[in-house]
Structures are given as structure tokens and as C-alpha cells.
Design a protein around this motif. Structure first.
Motif, PDB file in Angstrom:
ATOM      1  N   LEU A   1       0.901  -1.365   0.361  1.00  0.00           N
ATOM      2  CA  LEU A   1       0.175   0.230  -0.177  1.00  0.00           C
ATOM      3  C   LEU A   1       0.166   1.413  -0.124  1.00  0.00           C
ATOM      4  O   LEU A   1       0.259   2.414  -0.254  1.00  0.00           O
ATOM      5  N   SER A   2       2.480   0.720   0.023  1.00  0.00           N
ATOM      6  CA  SER A   2       2.898   2.439  -0.081  1.00  0.00           C
ATOM      7  C   SER A   2       3.332   3.330  -1.251  1.00  0.00           C
ATOM      8  O   SER A   2       3.244   2.646  -2.463  1.00  0.00           O
TER       9      SER A   2
ATOM     10  N   PRO B   1       0.914   0.933   6.932  1.00  0.00           N
ATOM     11  CA  PRO B   1      -0.817  -0.270   7.187  1.00  0.00           C
ATOM     12  C   PRO B   1      -0.294  -1.497   6.973  1.00  0.00           C
ATOM     13  O   PRO B   1      -1.145  -2.316   6.763  1.00  0.00           O
ATOM     14  N   ASP B   2       0.410  -1.564   5.298  1.00  0.00           N
ATOM     15  CA  ASP B   2       0.335  -3.174   4.216  1.00  0.00           C
ATOM     16  C   ASP B   2       0.790  -3.739   5.586  1.00  0.00           C
ATOM     17  O   ASP B   2       0.548  -5.010   5.693  1.00  0.00           O
TER      18      ASP B   2
ATOM     19  N   LEU C   1      -0.400  -8.908   8.190  1.00  0.00           N
ATOM     20  CA  LEU C   1       0.111  -9.469  10.280  1.00  0.00           C
ATOM     21  C   LEU C   1      -0.903 -10.569  10.238  1.00  0.00           C
ATOM     22  O   LEU C   1      -0.653 -11.610  10.776  1.00  0.00           O
ATOM     23  N   ALA C   2      -2.043 -10.133   9.941  1.00  0.00           N
ATOM     24  CA  ALA C   2      -3.549 -11.114  10.238  1.00  0.00           C
ATOM     25  C   ALA C   2      -3.124 -12.236   9.376  1.00  0.00           C
ATOM     26  O   ALA C   2      -3.727 -13.373  10.243  1.00  0.00           O
ATOM     27  N   LEU C   3      -2.379 -12.318   8.004  1.00  0.00           N
ATOM     28  CA  LEU C   3      -2.724 -13.369   6.846  1.00  0.00           C
ATOM     29  C   LEU C   3      -1.647 -14.322   7.387  1.00  0.00           C
ATOM     30  O   LEU C   3      -1.846 -15.245   7.679  1.00  0.00           O
ATOM     31  N   GLN C   4      -0.852 -13.688   8.260  1.00  0.00           N
ATOM     32  CA  GLN C   4       0.478 -13.997   8.617  1.00  0.00           C
ATOM     33  C   GLN C   4       0.430 -15.449  10.147  1.00  0.00           C
ATOM     34  O   GLN C   4       1.649 -15.370  10.507  1.00  0.00           O
ATOM     35  N   GLY C   5      -0.560 -14.152  10.982  1.00  0.00           N
ATOM     36  CA  GLY C   5      -0.412 -15.926  11.884  1.00  0.00           C
ATOM     37  C   GLY C   5      -0.855 -14.316  13.149  1.00  0.00           C
ATOM     38  O   GLY C   5      -0.682 -15.041  14.161  1.00  0.00           O
ATOM     39  N   GLY C   6      -0.643 -12.941  12.938  1.00  0.00           N
ATOM     40  CA  GLY C   6      -1.029 -12.187  13.986  1.00  0.00           C
ATOM     41  C   GLY C   6       0.435 -12.352  15.084  1.00  0.00           C
ATOM     42  O   GLY C   6       1.315 -12.892  14.274  1.00  0.00           O
ATOM     43  N   PRO C   7      -0.030 -11.695  15.887  1.00  0.00           N
ATOM     44  CA  PRO C   7       1.304 -11.370  16.816  1.00  0.00           C
ATOM     45  C   PRO C   7       1.726 -13.041  17.936  1.00  0.00           C
ATOM     46  O   PRO C   7       0.810 -13.684  17.568  1.00  0.00           O
TER      47      PRO C   7
END
Ligand SMILES: [Fe+2]
Ligand SMILES: [Fe+2]
Length: 182
Positions: free
Chosen positions: A22-23, A119-120, A125-131
Motif C-alpha cells: 500500500l505504500s 498500513p500494509d 499481519l493477520a494473514l501471517q498469523g498475528g502476534p
């Protein structure tokens, strides 16, 4: 020029005009800025090269443009690290493999890190599994390339400045010869 230099130039010249998520910077600018930040920090050649090539997985996969927008995790850290491991030693490939886990790690381990994400990075992050969970954090800490990966992650996050100027791709390729797999 070596065949490997030519291959890397072809990959980046051919595809690096894509926007970086998004950058406002292109993939090529993002790569150059990450490498310039690593170089300015006094990193060894392997981590400067890792910073330059950390997103090569985005450029060699076949998921099309901006897969995260379609809810797809392109697993670019694994694709890129496997590709790099064919050419370079683990000090280049392994921090690249860990640069996405390092984001998940820092989101779990540092209370203010999430707020600093672009933002990207939040979107992916959510797609990658979150924290990470506490157990995942402990496993990450034991990895011999964990510290290098965390530093790479910070260069990555800092490399989204539409006004930055950097040396060119060939300047950073000069580090490649010192890192070739033996
Ligand atoms: Fe990445
Ligand atoms: Fe990146």
C-alpha cells in the motif's frame, strides 16, 4: 559481471516497478532503502544483502500483483529464503526467512511496536498469523538468526519513504560476492 549479478538485476529491473503493498514506494526503492539503512547501521555484508533481497519472494512468485489485497499470504519469506539459499549462505537466507516471524515476534514482545507498523504491514499481519504466542516467542529467541532478523525487520519497516535517496542496485550487489555459498 557474474551470472548471479545478472540474474538479480533481471529480477529487480523486470518486476521492481510494482508498488510495495500500500505504500508510495516501488519494490526497488523499498529494497534499496532497506539496504541503505543496514549499510548506514554498519551491518556486515550478509545482512546488507539480506536487506536488499528480503522481499525477492514477492518478485519471483506467481500470485500476481498485491495478493494480500485478495486475502492471500504469498509466503514470500519462505519462497525468497529458499531461492537465496541456492546462491548464498545462511547469514543471508535465514534472516530473510525470519523477517515475517520477526514482525509477529516484535508485535508480541514490544508493546509499542504494533502502533508503528505501516498500513500494509498491519494488513498482512493477520494473514501471517498475528502476534506470536508466548511459546512461539520463546522458540524464536532460540534461533541463531533471531537478532539479525529483528534488525532486518526494522530496516524493512523504515524503507517506505517516498522522498529517500539511495545508492543504486549495483552498489549493493558489490556485497554479493562476499556472501556466495561455499
Ligand atoms: Fe517482506
Ligand atoms: Fe519489505
Amino acid at each position: 559481471m557474474t551470472d548471479l549479478h545478472q540474474e538479480l538485476l533481471r529480477v529487480y529491473a523486470g518486476r521492481a516497478t510494482r508498488r510495495y503493498g500500500l505504500s508510495a514506494v516501488s519494490q526497488l526503492q523499498h529494497a534499496l532503502q532497506a539496504a541503505a539503512l543496514a549499510e548506514a547501521a554498519g551491518e556486515p555484508p550478509a545482512l546488507i544483502l539480506a536487506a536488499l533481497l528480503h522481499d525477492v519472494g514477492h518478485m519471483i512468485h506467481e500470485f500476481g500483483e498485491d495478493p494480500a489485497a485478495r486475502g492471500i499470504d504469498d509466503r514470500h519469506e519462505e519462497i525468497g529464503a529458499d531461492w537465496l539459499a541456492r546462491h548464498f549462505g545462511p547469514a543471508v537466507a535465514e534472516p530473510v526467512r525470519l523477517h515475517v516471524p520477526a514482525k509477529r515476534y516484535l508485535c508480541a514482545a514490544e508493546s509499542d511496536y504494533f502502533a508503528k507498523l505501516s498500513p500494509d504491514s498491519v494488513r498482512s499481519l493477520a494473514l501471517q498469523g498475528g502476534p506470536m504466542s508466548a511459546e512461539e516467542v520463546a522458540t524464536f529467541d532460540r534461533d541463531p538468526y533471531a537478532e539479525a532478523a529483528k534488525r532486518l525487520r526494522r530496516y524493512d519497516e523504515g524503507a517506505k519513504d517516498p522522498t529517500a535517496t539511495t545508492p543504486d542496485f549495483e552498489h549493493f550487489l558489490s556485497y554479493a560476492d562476499a556472501c556466495v555459498r561455499t
